[in-house]
Write a protein that holds these residues in place. Structure first.
Motif, short mmCIF file in Angstrom:
data_model
loop_
_atom_site.label_atom_id
_atom_site.label_comp_id
_atom_site.label_asym_id
_atom_site.label_seq_id
_atom_site.Cartn_x
_atom_site.Cartn_y
_atom_site.Cartn_z
N LEU A 24 0.34 -5.43 -12.35
CA LEU A 24 -0.85 -6.10 -11.07
C LEU A 24 -1.95 -4.98 -11.92
CD1 LEU A 24 -2.01 -7.99 -9.20
CD2 LEU A 24 -0.43 -7.01 -7.73
N ALA A 25 -1.67 -3.93 -11.10
CA ALA A 25 -3.04 -2.81 -10.85
C ALA A 25 -3.49 -1.78 -12.81
CB ALA A 25 -1.98 -1.39 -10.63
N LEU A 26 -3.25 -2.84 -13.72
CA LEU A 26 -3.15 -2.76 -15.03
C LEU A 26 -4.69 -4.01 -14.77
CD1 LEU A 26 -3.51 -1.71 -17.76
CD2 LEU A 26 -1.84 -2.75 -18.74
N ALA A 27 -3.89 -5.19 -13.98
CA ALA A 27 -4.72 -5.98 -14.56
C ALA A 27 -5.71 -5.84 -13.56
CB ALA A 27 -3.76 -7.87 -14.30
N ILE A 28 -5.87 -5.43 -12.93
CA ILE A 28 -6.99 -5.24 -11.99
C ILE A 28 -8.42 -5.16 -12.64
CG2 ILE A 28 -8.06 -4.56 -9.68
CD1 ILE A 28 -5.39 -5.46 -8.46
N ALA A 29 -7.71 -3.20 -13.52
CA ALA A 29 -8.30 -2.91 -13.97
C ALA A 29 -9.56 -3.65 -15.02
CB ALA A 29 -8.09 -1.86 -14.29
N ILE A 30 -8.58 -4.70 -15.79
CA ILE A 30 -9.09 -5.04 -17.30
C ILE A 30 -9.76 -6.56 -16.27
CG2 ILE A 30 -8.20 -7.06 -19.05
CD1 ILE A 30 -5.43 -5.38 -18.45
N ASP A 31 -9.87 -6.84 -15.52
CA ASP A 31 -10.46 -8.21 -15.06
C ASP A 31 -11.72 -7.28 -14.85
OD1 ASP A 31 -10.84 -10.76 -13.57
OD2 ASP A 31 -11.02 -9.94 -12.21
N GLU A 32 -11.68 -5.95 -13.70
CA GLU A 32 -13.21 -5.10 -13.41
C GLU A 32 -13.71 -4.94 -14.67
OE1 GLU A 32 -12.09 -3.78 -8.82
OE2 GLU A 32 -11.36 -2.53 -10.81
N HIS A 33 -13.29 -4.69 -15.43
CA HIS A 33 -14.13 -4.30 -17.10
C HIS A 33 -14.57 -5.07 -18.31
CE1 HIS A 33 -13.88 -2.20 -21.17
NE2 HIS A 33 -13.93 -3.57 -21.27
N LEU A 109 2.31 -2.09 7.58
CA LEU A 109 3.79 -1.97 7.41
C LEU A 109 4.09 -3.30 5.88
CD1 LEU A 109 3.86 -5.47 10.63
CD2 LEU A 109 4.92 -3.60 10.60
N ARG A 110 5.94 -2.69 5.50
CA ARG A 110 5.81 -3.04 4.56
C ARG A 110 5.38 -4.60 4.08
NH1 ARG A 110 11.29 -1.88 3.19
NH2 ARG A 110 10.93 0.15 3.60
N VAL A 111 5.40 -5.74 4.80
CA VAL A 111 4.99 -7.32 4.59
C VAL A 111 3.73 -7.13 4.69
CG1 VAL A 111 7.40 -7.97 6.17
CG2 VAL A 111 5.36 -7.34 6.99
N GLU A 112 3.10 -6.56 5.21
CA GLU A 112 1.67 -6.43 4.84
C GLU A 112 1.26 -6.09 4.12
OE1 GLU A 112 -2.30 -6.08 7.73
OE2 GLU A 112 -0.79 -4.34 7.84
N PHE A 113 1.57 -5.08 3.74
CA PHE A 113 1.20 -4.76 2.08
C PHE A 113 1.94 -5.34 0.83
CE2 PHE A 113 0.40 -0.83 -1.06
CZ PHE A 113 -0.66 -0.36 -0.46
N HIS A 114 2.75 -5.62 0.71
CA HIS A 114 3.35 -6.94 -0.04
C HIS A 114 2.31 -9.07 0.24
CE1 HIS A 114 5.77 -10.10 -2.13
NE2 HIS A 114 6.12 -9.53 -2.53
N GLU A 115 1.68 -8.43 1.36
CA GLU A 115 0.77 -9.62 1.55
C GLU A 115 -0.57 -9.36 0.67
OE1 GLU A 115 -2.17 -12.25 4.66
OE2 GLU A 115 -0.60 -10.64 5.37
N TYR A 116 -0.62 -8.42 0.78
CA TYR A 116 -2.10 -7.77 -0.50
C TYR A 116 -1.64 -8.13 -1.65
CZ TYR A 116 -4.35 -4.02 -2.05
OH TYR A 116 -5.08 -3.03 -3.57
N PHE A 117 -0.58 -7.35 -1.94
CA PHE A 117 0.07 -7.83 -3.21
C PHE A 117 -0.28 -9.01 -3.75
CE2 PHE A 117 2.93 -3.31 -2.85
CZ PHE A 117 2.06 -2.80 -3.27
N GLU A 118 0.42 -9.98 -3.07
CA GLU A 118 0.43 -11.49 -3.27
C GLU A 118 -1.10 -11.69 -3.65
OE1 GLU A 118 3.91 -13.77 -1.78
OE2 GLU A 118 2.62 -12.60 -0.20
N TRP A 119 -2.05 -11.27 -2.31
CA TRP A 119 -3.49 -11.77 -2.20
C TRP A 119 -4.04 -10.93 -3.72
CZ3 TRP A 119 -7.57 -8.40 -1.63
CH2 TRP A 119 -9.04 -8.16 -1.73
N ALA A 121 -2.52 -10.23 -6.70
CA ALA A 121 -2.06 -11.37 -7.37
C ALA A 121 -3.30 -12.86 -7.82
CB ALA A 121 -0.16 -11.23 -7.42
N GLU A 122 -3.16 -13.22 -7.14
CA GLU A 122 -3.53 -14.44 -6.67
C GLU A 122 -5.44 -14.44 -7.74
OE1 GLU A 122 -4.53 -18.46 -4.74
OE2 GLU A 122 -4.25 -16.28 -3.24
N ARG A 123 -6.09 -13.20 -7.38
CA ARG A 123 -6.51 -13.38 -7.71
C ARG A 123 -6.91 -12.87 -9.26
NH1 ARG A 123 -10.09 -8.39 -4.35
NH2 ARG A 123 -11.94 -10.12 -5.39
N VAL A 124 -5.85 -12.55 -9.92
CA VAL A 124 -6.04 -12.29 -11.50
C VAL A 124 -5.01 -12.71 -11.74
CG1 VAL A 124 -7.20 -10.12 -11.31
CG2 VAL A 124 -4.29 -10.38 -11.05
N GLY A 125 -5.04 -14.36 -11.27
CA GLY A 125 -3.66 -15.33 -11.40
C GLY A 125 -4.56 -15.71 -13.22
#
Length: 441
Positions: A24-33, A109-119, A121-125
């Protein structure tokens, strides 16, 4: 930002296998590139994920459990503090930024960080394909005889029994870890790995089946969290923690010890002789392996003491002990033989649930990569040889690349399977991908 091309008739610059936080972090780096460049200079990428949606350790998203890593070590901040994919930008969009800051904590909170990951991931769907189970990775030779591409074969989610194939110049493998249980253990409706804690507890609760005693094997953070969660979830049950130590070991999160997770520490570790690497690993195991946050240790001890004072001890710690046998009974209960190691004396616990909080291990990359594994070079210990940019060293006739995100503790150190340098590693792989693409043009 859309990928330039998408489909099975496309040759991708990079295919990601697995879509957890690392890819996911790599997808973001590519998307920003890609957002900064004209179409002909963008990286064409696709990330394949076996799950039907993004999910990261869902079975341990206990409502009050917190992250063990600072929110600043999110998907992007250490690579680019100005990125709008940061955890703080997520909080701002959700309307919780000020509320979070008022807590005065670095650990969400772990549940909040997971929500961040989901957010994120959706942006690079547009770069992802879910429900894609990879079954093979096959080398492909060009007209000169060099292995210039890999064909990644997946089960076709739309046509059962058939496959779909994607071709790429490079692949990024980030399939994470798999649950580990002791040899000979069979998981059942009453014998679990802690990775399935929440859904299994929910099923058991919904069934109405009584839980009189639950046993947890393990001495790490997940084991302690499991003990605490079961103790709260089944207020009439006895919960027994079994481990070979005398007591839980506190995690070393002191400032100097935490420097083992600094990006610069990866450079030091990578260039060190093998005996120094082993020493560093041994010295700093207490930052991550089989250790527990001190706050949770103190809370569990306080609970056990309060129960002793009250004369109703539901929380028990069977230390310096191991489970020697587990017998299923006709009524569905378990007979768990526990040995006290100093004397060899055994007792049999009648239990309704046994949870193995026995950690995780790297997935077998040889099985995953299949034919592609045969072109990978290995060291004297039969481990994959990996370069500093996280690319597997391959045979001379291979120009296609295999990048590893994880399974590189032997070359890159303790951060290999952790979130601490996820953003930095994604940036390093992204730069390597770009430079290789430019060199190939």
């Amino acid at each position: 930002m859309k990928s330039p091309l998408k489909g099975t008739d496309t040759t991708y610059d990079v295919l990601g296998i697995g879509f957890g936080p690392s890819n996911l972090a790599l997808a973001i780096a590519i998307d920003e590139h890609n957002a900064r460049l004209p179409p002909d200079e963008r990286l064409n990428a696709l990330f394949l994920e076996r799950q039907s949606s993004f999910g990261w350790h869902r079975g341990m998203l206990i409502d009050d459990a917190t992250m063990q890593v600072s929110f600043l070590k999110d998907l992007v901040t250490l690579r680019d503090p100005a990125s709008d994919f940061s955890f703080l930008c997520f909080l701002r969009e959700r309307g919780r930024l000020i509320d979070f800051l008022n807590q005065k904590t670095l650990f969400p909170l772990r549940v909040e960080f997971h929500e961040y990951f989901e957010w994120a991931a959706e942006r690079v769907g547009h770069l992802t394909a879910y429900d894609h189970v990879v079954t093979a990775v096959d080398p492909v030779r060009d007209d000169s005889g060099a292995i210039a591409h890999f064909d990644v074969v997946c089960r076709d989610p739309g046509r059962p029994g058939r496959t779909v194939t994607y071709r790429a110049r490079d692949i990024s493998v980030a399939v994470g870890l798999e649950p580990h249980v002791p040899p000979g253990v069979d998981l059942t409706e009453r014998v679990w790995h802690n990775s399935q804690l929440l859904p299994k507890v929910a099923e058991l609760t919904a069934s109405g089946a009584p839980v009189r005693r639950a046993v947890v094997l393990g001495a790490g953070q997940s084991a302690a969290e499991t003990v605490d969660y079961l103790h709260r979830s089944f207020p009439d049950a006895e919960v027994c923690a079994v481990f070979a130590k005398y007591g839980y070991t506190p995690a070393d999160d002191s400032p100097f010890a935490n420097r083992i997770f600094d990006p610069e520490a990866v450079d030091v570790y990578f260039g060190a002789p093998s005996e120094v690497k082993q020493s560093l690993f041994d010295y700093h195991r207490s930052t991550n392996y089989s250790v527990v946050d001190m706050e949770l240790i103190e809370a569990l001890y306080a609970t056990a003491y309060q129960e002793k004072v009250a004369g109703r001890e539901r929380l028990r710690f069977l230390n310096v002990s191991r489970i020697r046998d587990v017998a299923g009974r006709p009524d569905g209960s378990l007979g768990i033989a526990v040995e006290f190691l100093p004397t060899g004396e055994q007792q049999v616990l009648d239990a309704d649930v046994l949870v193995h909080a026995t950690g995780y291990r790297p997935r077998d990359l040889g099985t995953l990569l299949g034919e592609a594994a045969k072109v990978c070079l290995r060291d004297d210990g039969d481990a994959l040889r990996v370069s500093r940019d996280h690319r597997v060293e391959t045979a001379p006739d291979v120009t296609a690349g295999i990048y590893l995100q994880g399974s590189t503790e032997h070359t890159h150190g303790l951060t290999s399977s952790l979130l601490s340098t996820t953003a930095i590693r994604a940036g390093e792989i992204h730069r390597s991908l770009v430079s290789r693409r430019v060199a190939a043009v």
